[in-house]
Write a protein that holds these residues in place. Structure first.
Motif, short mmCIF file in Angstrom:
data_model
loop_
_atom_site.label_atom_id
_atom_site.label_comp_id
_atom_site.label_asym_id
_atom_site.label_seq_id
_atom_site.Cartn_x
_atom_site.Cartn_y
_atom_site.Cartn_z
N TYR A 118 0.82 -1.21 0.00
CA TYR A 118 0.00 0.00 0.00
C TYR A 118 0.85 1.26 0.00
N LEU A 119 1.95 1.26 0.77
CA LEU A 119 2.82 2.44 0.83
C LEU A 119 3.44 2.72 -0.53
N GLU B 276 2.20 1.89 -3.41
CA GLU B 276 1.12 2.32 -4.27
C GLU B 276 0.77 3.80 -4.03
N ARG B 277 0.96 4.24 -2.79
CA ARG B 277 0.68 5.63 -2.43
C ARG B 277 1.86 6.56 -2.71
N LEU C 7 4.75 6.42 -1.21
CA LEU C 7 5.57 6.56 -0.01
C LEU C 7 6.65 5.48 0.00
N ALA D 100 -4.04 -4.67 -2.62
CA ALA D 100 -2.86 -3.92 -3.08
C ALA D 100 -1.70 -4.86 -3.36
N ARG E 230 -4.77 -0.61 4.79
CA ARG E 230 -5.28 0.23 3.70
C ARG E 230 -5.64 1.61 4.23
N THR F 282 -2.39 3.60 5.68
CA THR F 282 -1.51 4.15 4.65
C THR F 282 -2.19 5.29 3.90
N ALA F 283 -3.51 5.23 3.74
CA ALA F 283 -4.23 6.36 3.14
C ALA F 283 -4.09 7.60 4.02
N ALA G 123 -0.74 9.15 3.68
CA ALA G 123 -0.59 9.82 2.38
C ALA G 123 -1.44 11.08 2.28
N ASP H 12 -4.79 11.16 2.30
CA ASP H 12 -6.09 10.88 1.70
C ASP H 12 -7.05 10.52 2.83
#
Length: 440
Positions: free
Chosen positions: A21-22, A24-25, A27, A61, A381, A384-385, A388, A390
């Motif tokens: 997830y990180l 994908e974001r 990070l 993810a 999920r 990590t959002a 970021a 979000d």
């Protein structure tokens, strides 16, 4: 701190998913696994079959990260821990590449230049993560955030009914007569013709009881005792056909059948006070002085607890009972919770006074026993959002958890009459119980 990594403590299912997830974001993750290989804790029970199916064991993810490598998600069946590693967790760790370090044990987390007492500029300072490597090196790593997905596997609960090791328990462990690991098929075969006591009432204990019950059926003269603290039998057998995870329900039915057929002796209301080693065997004694027959081997499967030692400089907001984040404790507390109505949890539930520090995965449930892999995937999920920025995605709930079909409350621990809906309830003194499997 935007150039610093997000340190993920633990390279198990949730830790590796957090890495995916990180990335994908956008990070930078750094996943630190204490064991010699990713998902090392899972490898300790590689022979055990999960009651979650493949569709509940693969994080979205992670799947998106793996698909370009030619990996295909398994879709059918219920894998063992070893199959989970081979078909999913090991490929995921490989896809993450150098962001995963093994043999890297986190020994402490603090704020750079700030101990627990210092307020001034605390949130503006990076975390400093102290790491001890298997080759003897030590390192401090600066991090913008810390996600603790280290689990609870390394901190099993003891046999002692008061939460502390029973008198003599450590000596019995040192003598090789007590273990906190589910027995492997090879070990089970070695128990033929012997007396084995299983202490605990959860799913791990049920799995062991089913294995050992089959051994007793195949090898007359083998004696299996299943020792539980609660007076009463209903809670020991789960939700059966009412469980929305069929294989989890099947564990309870299988354990119940082993007792009903006479291959397993169920002892209820037994709260272990002492373990005495004599002539190469262990004798369990309860708080009232009641002794069980000498056992050749004792398998203690009483659950786990979080290791908070390396977070001693962090400002945590934990429930006084469960050692779980306060905002989720009431949802998972076995003293209160019943009938499988646990909700999914996200970043807001998992936050602490220490900004950008999150406990996820099994560790987020403290001492509660109700955790599922899919719960952890939803947690990382959301977390990590949030990291970021979000916040809409972080607040969104994308998971509804399955009902267990049981009343999990422990209000009847000492008062059978207080049981609601017949979930718990039986005399509190130790008993040998004979059961009959009802029609279903």
């Amino acid at each position: 701190m935007s150039d610093l990594p997000v340190v993920v403590v633990g390279g198990g299912p949730q830790g590796l998913a957090a890495g995916a997830y990180l990335l994908e974001r956008g990070l930078t993750p750094l996943v630190l696994e204490a064991g010699p290989s990713p998902a090392h804790a899972v490898s300790q029970w590689a022979h055990v079959r999960l009651f979650s199916g493949w569709n509940e064991l693969v994080d979205p993810a992670a799947a998106r990260l793996l698909e370009p490598t030619g990996w295909t998600a398994p879709t059918e069946g219920y894998p063992t821990g070893g199959e989970w590693i081979e078909s999913y967790l090991a490929p995921l760790a490989s896809a993450l590449g150098d962001v995963v370090r093994v043999g890297a044990r986190v020994t402490g987390v603090s704020r750079k230049g700030r101990d627990r007492l210092v307020d001034a500029g605390r949130d503006e300072q990076p975390f400093t993560v102290h790491v001890a490597y298997a080759d003897g090196r030590e390192e401090r790593i600066d991090a913008r955030a810390v996600i603790d997905a280290s689990g609870t596997w390394t901190a099993p609960n003891p046999a002692g009914a008061d939460g502390l090791p029973a008198l003599g328990e450590r000596a019995a462990v040192e003598a090789g007569l007590v273990t906190y690991l589910p027995p492997t098929p090879e070990q089970v075969e070695q128990f033929a013709g012997k007396h084995v006591a299983v202490v605990g009432a959860g799913h791990s204990a049920m799995t062991a009881v089913i294995q050992l019950g089959a051994l007793a059926e195949a090898h007359p003269g083998t004696r299996i005792s299943w020792v539980v603290r609660r007076g009463g039998t209903g809670i020991s057998f789960g939700g059966g056909a009412a469980d929305e995870l069929p294989q989890r329900g099947a564990l309870g039915l299988g354990a119940k059948a082993a007792v009903d057929k006479g291959f397993v002796e169920l002892v209820t209301g037994f709260r272990t006070d002492r373990i005495t080693v004599a002539d190469g065997r262990s004798v369990l004694t309860d708080e009232n002085g009641v002794e069980l027959a000498p056992a050749d081997y004792v398998v203690v499967l009483t659950g786990f607890r979080p290791d908070l030692s390396f977070l001693s400089e962090m400002r945590l907001e934990l429930d006084a009972t469960l050692q779980a984040p306060v905002r989720i404790a009431a949802e998972v507390d076995p003293n209160l919770h019943s009938c499988g109505d646990v909700r999914a949890t996200g970043a807001a539930d998992l936050a602490h006074p220490e900004k950008d520090l999150y406990l996820v995965g099994m560790k987020s449930y403290g001492r509660a026993p109700t955790f599922l892999a899919m719960t952890g995937y939803e947690q990382v999920r959301s977390v990590t959002a949030a990291l970021a920025g979000d916040h809409e995605a972080a607040a969104r709930v994308e998971l509804v958890l399955p009902d267990t079909g049981v009343c999990g409350g422990s209000g009847a621990f000492d008062d059978p009459e207080a049981a609601s809906g017949g979930c718990c309830g039986a005399p509190a003194s130790p008993q040998i119980v004979e059961l009959t499997v009802g029609a279903r």
